[in-house]
Design a protein around this motif. Sequence first.
Motif, PDB file in Angstrom:
ATOM      1  N   GLU A  67       0.835  -1.207   0.000  1.00  0.00           N
ATOM      2  CA  GLU A  67       0.000   0.000   0.000  1.00  0.00           C
ATOM      3  C   GLU A  67       0.866   1.253   0.000  1.00  0.00           C
ATOM      4  O   GLU A  67       0.576   2.230  -0.704  1.00  0.00           O
ATOM      5  N   LEU A  70       2.170   1.861  -3.419  1.00  0.00           N
ATOM      6  CA  LEU A  70       1.127   2.336  -4.331  1.00  0.00           C
ATOM      7  C   LEU A  70       0.798   3.806  -4.099  1.00  0.00           C
ATOM      8  O   LEU A  70       0.429   4.530  -5.029  1.00  0.00           O
ATOM      9  N   LYS A  71       0.932   4.240  -2.864  1.00  0.00           N
ATOM     10  CA  LYS A  71       0.574   5.616  -2.513  1.00  0.00           C
ATOM     11  C   LYS A  71       1.769   6.564  -2.531  1.00  0.00           C
ATOM     12  O   LYS A  71       1.602   7.777  -2.408  1.00  0.00           O
ATOM     13  N   VAL A  75       0.981   7.520  -9.964  1.00  0.00           N
ATOM     14  CA  VAL A  75       0.030   6.411 -10.007  1.00  0.00           C
ATOM     15  C   VAL A  75       0.412   5.421 -11.107  1.00  0.00           C
ATOM     16  O   VAL A  75       1.067   5.771 -12.096  1.00  0.00           O
ATOM     17  N   TRP A  78      -1.703   0.175 -14.284  1.00  0.00           N
ATOM     18  CA  TRP A  78      -1.951  -1.228 -13.940  1.00  0.00           C
ATOM     19  C   TRP A  78      -0.855  -1.728 -13.004  1.00  0.00           C
ATOM     20  O   TRP A  78       0.313  -1.334 -13.134  1.00  0.00           O
ATOM     21  N   CYS A  98      -4.201  -3.739  -3.397  1.00  0.00           N
ATOM     22  CA  CYS A  98      -4.748  -3.070  -4.576  1.00  0.00           C
ATOM     23  C   CYS A  98      -6.230  -2.770  -4.402  1.00  0.00           C
ATOM     24  O   CYS A  98      -6.718  -1.714  -4.815  1.00  0.00           O
ATOM     25  N   CYS A 101      -6.514   0.254  -2.133  1.00  0.00           N
ATOM     26  CA  CYS A 101      -6.110   1.499  -2.802  1.00  0.00           C
ATOM     27  C   CYS A 101      -6.883   1.761  -4.087  1.00  0.00           C
ATOM     28  O   CYS A 101      -6.596   2.750  -4.783  1.00  0.00           O
ATOM     29  N   ARG A 102      -7.807   0.877  -4.407  1.00  0.00           N
ATOM     30  CA  ARG A 102      -8.561   0.961  -5.668  1.00  0.00           C
ATOM     31  C   ARG A 102      -7.608   1.050  -6.863  1.00  0.00           C
ATOM     32  O   ARG A 102      -7.780   1.846  -7.792  1.00  0.00           O
ATOM     33  N   GLN A 103      -6.609   0.192  -6.808  1.00  0.00           N
ATOM     34  CA  GLN A 103      -5.596   0.121  -7.856  1.00  0.00           C
ATOM     35  C   GLN A 103      -5.921  -1.027  -8.810  1.00  0.00           C
ATOM     36  O   GLN A 103      -6.037  -2.176  -8.386  1.00  0.00           O
ATOM     37  N   ALA A 268     -11.076  -1.888 -10.369  1.00  0.00           N
ATOM     38  CA  ALA A 268     -10.212  -1.554  -9.234  1.00  0.00           C
ATOM     39  C   ALA A 268     -10.899  -1.771  -7.899  1.00  0.00           C
ATOM     40  O   ALA A 268     -10.471  -1.250  -6.883  1.00  0.00           O
TER      41      ALA A 268
END
Length: 270
Positions: A67, A70-71, A75, A78, A98, A101-103, A268
């Motif tokens: 996380e 990712l943050k 961004v 994918w 993911c 984090c809505r990744q 996501a």
Amino acid sequence: MQGRGNGQGRIWLLSGTGEGPPLAATLLRHGWRVEVSVVTPSAARAYAGLDLDRIAVGPLQGEEAIEAALKGGDVFRWVIDATHPFAVRISTDLARACAECRQPLLRLQRPLEHGGAVQLLNQIGDLAGIDLNGRRLLLALGGRHLPAVHSAAVAVGAEVYARCLPSADGLRAALAAGLPPDQLAVVRPLQGACAGAIERALCRRWRITDVICRQSGGVTERLWRGLSADLNLRLLMLRRPDSPAGVETVESEVSLMKRIQSPQRPCADG
């Protein structure tokens, strides 16, 4: 085609040395900016010469670390999970992080292989139900499985042999299993036209009757399916674990490239 200066054209690829390097090369040819994460320095060397944004070496320390990654920067359009089918922990942590984090996450899963007579085992403990008394069993699986499989096989009367990679982790796992030196081969598998030559020679030298490997798909599983048929060996295979629930999955590089270049909105929500 995605522009290399476009922040939405970034991909985080988690993989090893199988599908990873050719996939990274394909992504770069199509204009994506690619960041790669691998576990070991030897895996990183397989990506030499590729124009990657970054290559990170070392295991990811859990869901929170993912996380944070990712943050922590630009961004990613994918995240691609192309890790080993038995790398359950990293795939699970990646799926959860993911989703949190809505990744958008895409899993490249090796297709299941077929052919040959294979006896699937749901878990290592299933060896207790197989007649291995007086049989010569070759352990052809990852180092972390060696101690448990060796113990289970010896308990049912098998004479156990193994091969391991010439690495500190490989040797450590083999020594932890308690294998006698003359029943252990420290080798690096051959590639290309010679693939399988070492494994074939070991099976003949040790008069192997049974082999246990993992249902990992790809080159290694095809190798053992072919050798077991050629040498009339009984092939035992640890069943592949399921992919994390809710993760979008593809089974080929072609399908993956079509998906990431599709106008369809990435999912996501895990």
